[in-house]
Design a protein around this motif. Structure first.
Motif, PDB file in Angstrom:
ATOM      1  N   ALA A   1       7.922  15.194  -0.920  1.00  0.00           N
ATOM      2  CA  ALA A   1       7.319  13.739  -0.537  1.00  0.00           C
ATOM      3  C   ALA A   1       8.095  12.732  -0.427  1.00  0.00           C
ATOM      4  CB  ALA A   1       6.444  13.344  -1.502  1.00  0.00           C
ATOM      5  N   THR A   2       9.329  12.906   0.297  1.00  0.00           N
ATOM      6  CA  THR A   2      10.131  11.982   0.694  1.00  0.00           C
ATOM      7  C   THR A   2      10.692  11.143   1.864  1.00  0.00           C
ATOM      8  OG1 THR A   2      12.295  13.903   0.701  1.00  0.00           O
ATOM      9  CG2 THR A   2      12.208  13.127  -1.383  1.00  0.00           C
ATOM     10  N   SER A   3      10.792   9.854   1.593  1.00  0.00           N
ATOM     11  CA  SER A   3      11.343   9.045   3.039  1.00  0.00           C
ATOM     12  C   SER A   3      12.643   9.140   3.003  1.00  0.00           C
ATOM     13  CB  SER A   3      10.256   7.878   2.490  1.00  0.00           C
ATOM     14  OG  SER A   3       9.180   8.314   3.326  1.00  0.00           O
ATOM     15  N   ILE A   4      13.512   8.677   4.038  1.00  0.00           N
ATOM     16  CA  ILE A   4      14.947   8.415   4.714  1.00  0.00           C
ATOM     17  C   ILE A   4      14.962   7.536   5.312  1.00  0.00           C
ATOM     18  CG2 ILE A   4      16.908   9.258   5.687  1.00  0.00           C
ATOM     19  CD1 ILE A   4      15.728  11.981   5.445  1.00  0.00           C
ATOM     20  N   VAL A   5      15.465   6.057   4.390  1.00  0.00           N
ATOM     21  CA  VAL A   5      15.537   4.689   5.122  1.00  0.00           C
ATOM     22  C   VAL A   5      16.949   5.156   5.920  1.00  0.00           C
ATOM     23  CG1 VAL A   5      16.243   2.455   4.335  1.00  0.00           C
ATOM     24  CG2 VAL A   5      15.140   4.192   2.910  1.00  0.00           C
ATOM     25  N   PHE A   6      16.269   4.591   7.397  1.00  0.00           N
ATOM     26  CA  PHE A   6      17.642   3.931   8.458  1.00  0.00           C
ATOM     27  C   PHE A   6      17.642   2.732   8.122  1.00  0.00           C
ATOM     28  CE2 PHE A   6      13.155   4.369  10.210  1.00  0.00           C
ATOM     29  CZ  PHE A   6      13.179   3.073  11.585  1.00  0.00           C
ATOM     30  N   ASP A   7      16.905   2.077   8.228  1.00  0.00           N
ATOM     31  CA  ASP A   7      17.596   0.594   8.755  1.00  0.00           C
ATOM     32  C   ASP A   7      17.728  -0.888   7.081  1.00  0.00           C
ATOM     33  OD1 ASP A   7      17.432  -1.955   9.075  1.00  0.00           O
ATOM     34  OD2 ASP A   7      15.628  -2.624  10.253  1.00  0.00           O
TER      35      ASP A   7
ATOM     36  N   CYS B   1       1.970  -6.861   5.529  1.00  0.00           N
ATOM     37  CA  CYS B   1       1.357  -5.916   4.817  1.00  0.00           C
ATOM     38  C   CYS B   1       3.117  -5.198   4.741  1.00  0.00           C
ATOM     39  CB  CYS B   1       0.774  -5.553   5.719  1.00  0.00           C
ATOM     40  SG  CYS B   1       0.379  -3.302   5.689  1.00  0.00           S
ATOM     41  N   ILE B   2       2.783  -4.266   3.336  1.00  0.00           N
ATOM     42  CA  ILE B   2       3.685  -2.909   4.057  1.00  0.00           C
ATOM     43  C   ILE B   2       3.149  -1.980   3.156  1.00  0.00           C
ATOM     44  CG2 ILE B   2       5.554  -2.509   2.158  1.00  0.00           C
ATOM     45  CD1 ILE B   2       6.580  -5.504   1.098  1.00  0.00           C
ATOM     46  N   TYR B   3       3.286  -0.714   3.739  1.00  0.00           N
ATOM     47  CA  TYR B   3       3.038   0.172   3.758  1.00  0.00           C
ATOM     48  C   TYR B   3       4.030   1.669   3.607  1.00  0.00           C
ATOM     49  CZ  TYR B   3       0.304   4.623   4.295  1.00  0.00           C
ATOM     50  OH  TYR B   3       0.297   5.987   4.386  1.00  0.00           O
ATOM     51  N   SER B   4       4.268   2.085   2.345  1.00  0.00           N
ATOM     52  CA  SER B   4       4.780   3.422   2.315  1.00  0.00           C
ATOM     53  C   SER B   4       3.312   4.827   2.535  1.00  0.00           C
ATOM     54  CB  SER B   4       5.495   3.187   1.202  1.00  0.00           C
ATOM     55  OG  SER B   4       6.606   4.503   0.756  1.00  0.00           O
ATOM     56  N   ALA B   5       3.540   5.715   3.028  1.00  0.00           N
ATOM     57  CA  ALA B   5       3.200   6.957   3.888  1.00  0.00           C
ATOM     58  C   ALA B   5       3.441   7.885   1.986  1.00  0.00           C
ATOM     59  CB  ALA B   5       3.739   7.701   4.717  1.00  0.00           C
ATOM     60  N   VAL B   6       4.544   7.795   1.571  1.00  0.00           N
ATOM     61  CA  VAL B   6       4.436   8.164   0.148  1.00  0.00           C
ATOM     62  C   VAL B   6       4.823   7.691  -1.255  1.00  0.00           C
ATOM     63  CG1 VAL B   6       6.161   9.923   1.209  1.00  0.00           C
ATOM     64  CG2 VAL B   6       7.677   8.053   0.349  1.00  0.00           C
ATOM     65  N   PRO B   7       4.697   8.248  -2.100  1.00  0.00           N
ATOM     66  CA  PRO B   7       4.159   7.483  -3.648  1.00  0.00           C
ATOM     67  C   PRO B   7       6.172   7.442  -4.066  1.00  0.00           C
ATOM     68  CG  PRO B   7       3.399   9.557  -3.890  1.00  0.00           C
ATOM     69  CD  PRO B   7       4.361   9.110  -2.199  1.00  0.00           C
ATOM     70  N   ASN B   8       6.041   6.201  -5.122  1.00  0.00           N
ATOM     71  CA  ASN B   8       6.936   5.917  -6.029  1.00  0.00           C
ATOM     72  C   ASN B   8       8.648   4.922  -5.323  1.00  0.00           C
ATOM     73  OD1 ASN B   8       8.453   6.208  -8.177  1.00  0.00           O
ATOM     74  ND2 ASN B   8       9.590   8.096  -7.625  1.00  0.00           N
TER      75      ASN B   8
ATOM     76  N   TYR C   1      13.895   8.013  -0.782  1.00  0.00           N
ATOM     77  CA  TYR C   1      12.867   7.773  -2.289  1.00  0.00           C
ATOM     78  C   TYR C   1      11.841   8.512  -2.052  1.00  0.00           C
ATOM     79  CZ  TYR C   1      10.244   5.068   1.121  1.00  0.00           C
ATOM     80  OH  TYR C   1       8.751   4.165   1.649  1.00  0.00           O
ATOM     81  N   GLY C   2      11.070   8.120  -2.906  1.00  0.00           N
ATOM     82  CA  GLY C   2       9.510   9.332  -2.815  1.00  0.00           C
ATOM     83  C   GLY C   2       9.659  10.212  -4.349  1.00  0.00           C
ATOM     84  N   VAL C   3       9.237  11.328  -4.516  1.00  0.00           N
ATOM     85  CA  VAL C   3       9.089  12.522  -5.515  1.00  0.00           C
ATOM     86  C   VAL C   3       9.289  14.148  -4.279  1.00  0.00           C
ATOM     87  CG1 VAL C   3       7.047  13.672  -6.831  1.00  0.00           C
ATOM     88  CG2 VAL C   3       6.944  11.082  -5.978  1.00  0.00           C
ATOM     89  N   GLU C   4      10.665  14.132  -4.836  1.00  0.00           N
ATOM     90  CA  GLU C   4      11.267  15.455  -4.797  1.00  0.00           C
ATOM     91  C   GLU C   4      10.572  16.651  -4.528  1.00  0.00           C
ATOM     92  OE1 GLU C   4      15.116  15.404  -5.066  1.00  0.00           O
ATOM     93  OE2 GLU C   4      15.471  13.496  -5.206  1.00  0.00           O
ATOM     94  N   SER C   5       9.928  16.480  -5.762  1.00  0.00           N
ATOM     95  CA  SER C   5       9.321  18.463  -5.822  1.00  0.00           C
ATOM     96  C   SER C   5       7.078  17.603  -5.999  1.00  0.00           C
ATOM     97  CB  SER C   5       9.491  18.924  -6.819  1.00  0.00           C
ATOM     98  OG  SER C   5       9.647  18.646  -8.584  1.00  0.00           O
TER      99      SER C   5
ATOM    100  N   TRP D   1       0.907  -1.296   0.071  1.00  0.00           N
ATOM    101  CA  TRP D   1       0.576  -0.284   0.031  1.00  0.00           C
ATOM    102  C   TRP D   1       0.875   1.237  -0.093  1.00  0.00           C
ATOM    103  CZ3 TRP D   1      -5.482  -1.147  -0.463  1.00  0.00           C
ATOM    104  CH2 TRP D   1      -5.635  -2.486   0.154  1.00  0.00           C
ATOM    105  N   GLN D   2       0.275   2.133  -0.636  1.00  0.00           N
ATOM    106  CA  GLN D   2       1.030   3.434  -0.740  1.00  0.00           C
ATOM    107  C   GLN D   2       0.216   4.864  -0.617  1.00  0.00           C
ATOM    108  OE1 GLN D   2       4.588   3.915  -3.827  1.00  0.00           O
ATOM    109  NE2 GLN D   2       2.697   2.032  -5.019  1.00  0.00           N
TER     110      GLN D   2
END
Length: 195
Positions: free
Chosen positions: A84-90, A154-161, A105-109, A48-49
């Motif tokens: 709209a980006t996320s930063i992986v920490f693990d 379940c995998i959920y990413s709050a930002v697309p892409n 990852y995500g969408v920068e603009s 899910w995103q």
């Protein structure tokens, strides 16, 4: 892979797969929700995103997302977010293996991202944080998480892409055939051809 509408799923037209990726499925009816719940078994991975499942045709509520995704979520803001980006920490988890710690990852603009949602589920495994408005540092709000229910994931990413490496890692986890290990090759395949 194949692409289907939620109507197809609700009508029983979707065959069995190991991974189900829901894209821009913001409005999910009760009939479609029942069909999705039927997928929550047999080691399936459901992805899910953003705002998938936030509406049901009668109302819009984050509780509808929590119900179908299976994770506790938190509404951080309804204001527009510039980055709209996320930063992986693990990067030791099977989903993020091969990514660098701190890799965004995500969408920068993406000047119309709203609402901003975070994972608040203590039983889920957090893997990335929302970036701050400058896109370079972590906000501390979980934006990517995996929850193992035993017989489905379940995998959920709050930002697309989500990046392709995550999808490749999902394939490995589900023991799905991968045609090429290179992340830059585009391959189309069906029962009749591979190109």
């Amino acid at each position: 892979y194949d692409m289907y509408l939620l109507d197809d799923l609700a009508d029983g037209l979707v065959p069995e797969y190991e991974i189900y990726i829901f894209l821009a499925t913001n409005n999910i009816t009760e009939k479609e929700r029942e069909a999705i719940r039927a997928l929550q078994k047999d080691g399936h991975i459901l992805v899910w995103q953003f705002t998938d499942g936030i509406a049901n045709g009668k109302m819009t509520d984050i509780a509808l997302m929590e119900d179908i995704i299976g994770m506790d979520l938190s509404l951080i803001s309804t204001r527009r977010k510039q980055i709209a980006t996320s930063i992986v920490f693990d990067n030791n988890h099977w989903l993020t293996k091969g990514m660098a710690d701190g890799q965004p990852y995500g969408v920068e603009s993406y000047d119309k991202m709203s609402p901003v949602i975070a994972v608040a589920d203590k039983t889920a495994t957090p893997l990335a944080y929302h970036s701050t408005t400058d896109g370079t540092t972590s906000s501390g709000q979980v934006s990517l998480a995996v929850k193992d229910f035993g017989d489905w994931t379940c995998i959920y990413s709050a930002v697309p892409n989500m990046p392709q490496i995550m999808f490749r890692n999902m394939q490995k986890k589900a023991n799905v055939h991968t045609y090429a290990e290179s992340g830059s090759d585009v391959i189309y395949a069906s029962n009749n051809y591979v190109a």
